[in-house]
Design a protein around this motif. Structure first.
Motif, short mmCIF file in Angstrom:
data_model
loop_
_atom_site.label_atom_id
_atom_site.label_comp_id
_atom_site.label_asym_id
_atom_site.label_seq_id
_atom_site.Cartn_x
_atom_site.Cartn_y
_atom_site.Cartn_z
N SER A 92 -33.33 -66.48 -24.76
CA SER A 92 -32.70 -67.53 -23.96
C SER A 92 -32.64 -68.81 -24.78
N THR A 117 -25.63 -64.62 -19.62
CA THR A 117 -25.48 -65.37 -18.36
C THR A 117 -25.68 -66.86 -18.64
N VAL A 130 -28.62 -76.82 -19.40
CA VAL A 130 -27.83 -75.61 -19.24
C VAL A 130 -28.48 -74.52 -20.08
N TYR A 131 -28.44 -73.31 -19.57
CA TYR A 131 -29.11 -72.20 -20.23
C TYR A 131 -28.10 -71.10 -20.58
N ASN A 179 -19.13 -73.22 -17.97
CA ASN A 179 -19.37 -73.47 -16.53
C ASN A 179 -18.72 -74.79 -16.17
N ILE A 192 -17.14 -69.97 -13.78
CA ILE A 192 -17.91 -69.50 -14.93
C ILE A 192 -17.05 -68.50 -15.69
N GLN A 213 -28.76 -67.11 -21.10
CA GLN A 213 -29.65 -65.95 -21.18
C GLN A 213 -28.88 -64.82 -21.85
N SER A 268 -31.44 -72.98 -24.54
CA SER A 268 -31.19 -74.03 -23.57
C SER A 268 -30.61 -75.26 -24.25
N SER A 304 -26.18 -70.59 -17.00
CA SER A 304 -26.64 -71.21 -15.76
C SER A 304 -27.00 -72.66 -16.07
N ARG A 305 -27.15 -73.44 -15.01
CA ARG A 305 -27.47 -74.84 -15.22
C ARG A 305 -28.44 -75.33 -14.16
N ASP A 306 -29.23 -76.29 -14.55
CA ASP A 306 -30.14 -76.96 -13.63
C ASP A 306 -29.82 -78.44 -13.72
#
Length: 127
Positions: free
Chosen positions: A19, A69, A79-80, A51, A58, A82, A21, A71-73
């Motif tokens: 992963s 994959t 943002v990640y 994204n 996406i 994986q 980030s 994804s974001r927080d």
């Protein structure tokens, strides 16, 4: 000034997972479209995943669909990406990118849509 800092790259065996980030500093990342690109040795930089903040779209490159994959927080401005079932051909420097343009649909994969870029993190997949 917006700055992007990637982390999490490294060496992994084929079939493994990793992963990476990307943390955005300077301004909140919630209204930024975020993307991941990669550049392998002697190859051009290519789109990996994106994204959109506009509509939540996406998108993935065909070569990574079903394995990667994004994804974001937004609370962490991070943002990640994986990456599962990694292959030697995934070996590259992975770059995080961001833009506050109205980027949706097919524009997600266009490098010239992105305004801010990170310094890159190396991902090496051994066979």
């Amino acid at each position: 000034q917006v700055q992007l800092v990637e982390s999490g790259g490294g060496l992994v065996q084929a079939g493994g997972s990793l992963s990476v980030s990307c943390t955005v500093s300077g301004r909140t990342s919630s209204r930024y479209t975020m993307g991941w690109f990669r550049q392998a040795p002697a190859k051009e930089r290519e789109f990996v995943a994106g994204n959109s903040w506009v509509d939540g779209t996406i998108a993935y490159a065909d070569s990574v669909k079903g394995r990667f994959t994004i994804s974001r927080d937004n609370a962490k401005d991070t943002v990640y990406l994986q990456m599962n079932s990694l292959k030697p051909e995934d070996t590259a420097v992975y770059y995080c990118a961001a833009t506050n343009k109205w980027t949706i649909g097919a524009r997600l994969s266009r490098q010239n849509e992105y305004v801010y870029w990170g310094q890159g993190t190396q991902v090496t997949v051994s066979s």
